[in-house]
Design an enzyme around this catalytic site. Sequence first.
Site, PDB file in Angstrom:
ATOM      1  N   ILE A 172       0.920  -1.182   0.007  1.00 38.29           N
ATOM      2  CA  ILE A 172      -0.052   0.038  -0.066  1.00 38.29           C
ATOM      3  C   ILE A 172       0.915   1.217  -0.062  1.00 38.29           C
ATOM      4  CG2 ILE A 172      -0.488   0.505   2.487  1.00 38.29           C
ATOM      5  CD1 ILE A 172      -3.499   0.584   1.627  1.00 38.29           C
ATOM      6  N   ASP A 173       2.027   1.051   0.716  1.00 35.41           N
ATOM      7  CA  ASP A 173       3.118   2.295   0.228  1.00 35.41           C
ATOM      8  C   ASP A 173       3.250   2.561  -1.096  1.00 35.41           C
ATOM      9  OD1 ASP A 173       3.490   3.023   3.147  1.00 35.41           O
ATOM     10  OD2 ASP A 173       4.955   1.511   3.408  1.00 35.41           O
ATOM     11  N   TYR A 174       3.456   1.591  -1.878  1.00 40.11           N
ATOM     12  CA  TYR A 174       3.723   1.813  -3.191  1.00 40.11           C
ATOM     13  C   TYR A 174       2.708   2.195  -3.999  1.00 40.11           C
ATOM     14  CZ  TYR A 174       8.226  -0.660  -2.433  1.00 40.11           C
ATOM     15  OH  TYR A 174       9.696  -0.773  -2.080  1.00 40.11           O
ATOM     16  N   GLN A 204      -3.682   6.805   2.807  1.00 35.99           N
ATOM     17  CA  GLN A 204      -3.009   5.511   2.322  1.00 35.99           C
ATOM     18  C   GLN A 204      -4.126   4.476   2.292  1.00 35.99           C
ATOM     19  OE1 GLN A 204       0.245   5.092   5.370  1.00 35.99           O
ATOM     20  NE2 GLN A 204       1.248   4.320   3.880  1.00 35.99           N
TER      21      GLN A 204
END
Length: 424
Positions: A172-174, A204
Amino acid sequence: MKRNEIPQQGLLQGVRVVVSAISVAGPFAAEVLADMGADVIQLENPKNPDFSHGGPNPGWQNESHRRNMRDITLDVTKPKGREAFLRLMKETDIFIESSKGGQWAGWGLSDEFLWKVNPKLVIAHISGYGQTGLKEYISRAAYDPIAQAFGGLVYANGDDTMPYFPIADNVIDYYTALFTSTSCLSAYINALRTGKGESLDIAQYECGLRTLCQYLLQDIVEGNPEKRSMWIAASLCSGIGNYDCKEGSVFMIATGFQVCKRLALLLGFPYGTDEFPAGDYGFFRHTENGKKVEAALQTFCKEHSASEVEKILNDNKIPCSQVLTYQDMLTNPQYLARESLTVNPSTRWEDPKNPGQPLPVTMPNIVPRAKNNPLSIWRTGVDFGYDTADVLADLGYSEAEIKGFFDKGISVSRQDACPQYKHL
């Protein structure tokens, strides 16, 4: 490194980006723009350095998140640091920050204040739960697995026989980084057209939620009883999913009547009969022909290596790929032909296996490839505050003034801030 020393390349030449963020989402969003040729500066808090520089993991592990970027330290809560930050903002096109909601406004650096300094500035706020909504959520901290849980990815992952767990590390960061980079470029294009900047509120969890699409709709709109629908196709249909081979494993997708026809013929079944009627778009596991296909596929795969199964199925136009390990990627012919991985010999990290020698760092290459404006990796990630003096000089500060920044702790070097983070 000063601005006039940065290689002029790529599609975003002349665009300046400043990112104040740690971990993955914010820095990677900026690094995507750096790969495209933007002048990107990572701004770090002298009292709270980005832990990617050291700590439990060697700093080189994050070099591909911080490549093609410069790094400075600046305490924006101190008057002189605030002055330098605003001077930097005057020359910045895109500012990306990642913190709890309202953090920068709390320091007196709200969107409206920054637009007085630079009306065309694009500002991206990345946070776990967003800048608006309920106060108790806005102020919460979040990391990738937390956002995955709140955004539905943990719920969707796997099937009902498995415990809940995130899809993979930093997914989810990407997602957030890519949503951020594209949104920033959209806002930048609009600022060029209108002369007016934009503020982007990027939560996010919503970046994960946005990717659920038909699975969420299937459950809410249709009342689908399947709790974890990401794998509903694999749980219903033979020929969809992972299959163990004599060596390794493959993932295949046998759906659509043409693909089903090819698979049936490959496995020796009488396609076009009552048992295997023409026009089937899937072999459902609960049917007799589905059970036969599943048994035959498992036998077929166990008799061949993953590479053999991959070749045979693709030769028959049945979508299939080996499940590549990271080591497999080093020798895969397509990876080699496209140079999907690239090796950057780091001059800052010593190879533990060869003392005194630089450590070659293998990392993913730039995505995408640009034909008319070739892109390159001209620098791997740098140390905490590596370019502070040069950037301050670019902003017009004298050597004596720059020395004052360091003497007063407004800016610090890596060694001063975190002496425990030594090079390997």
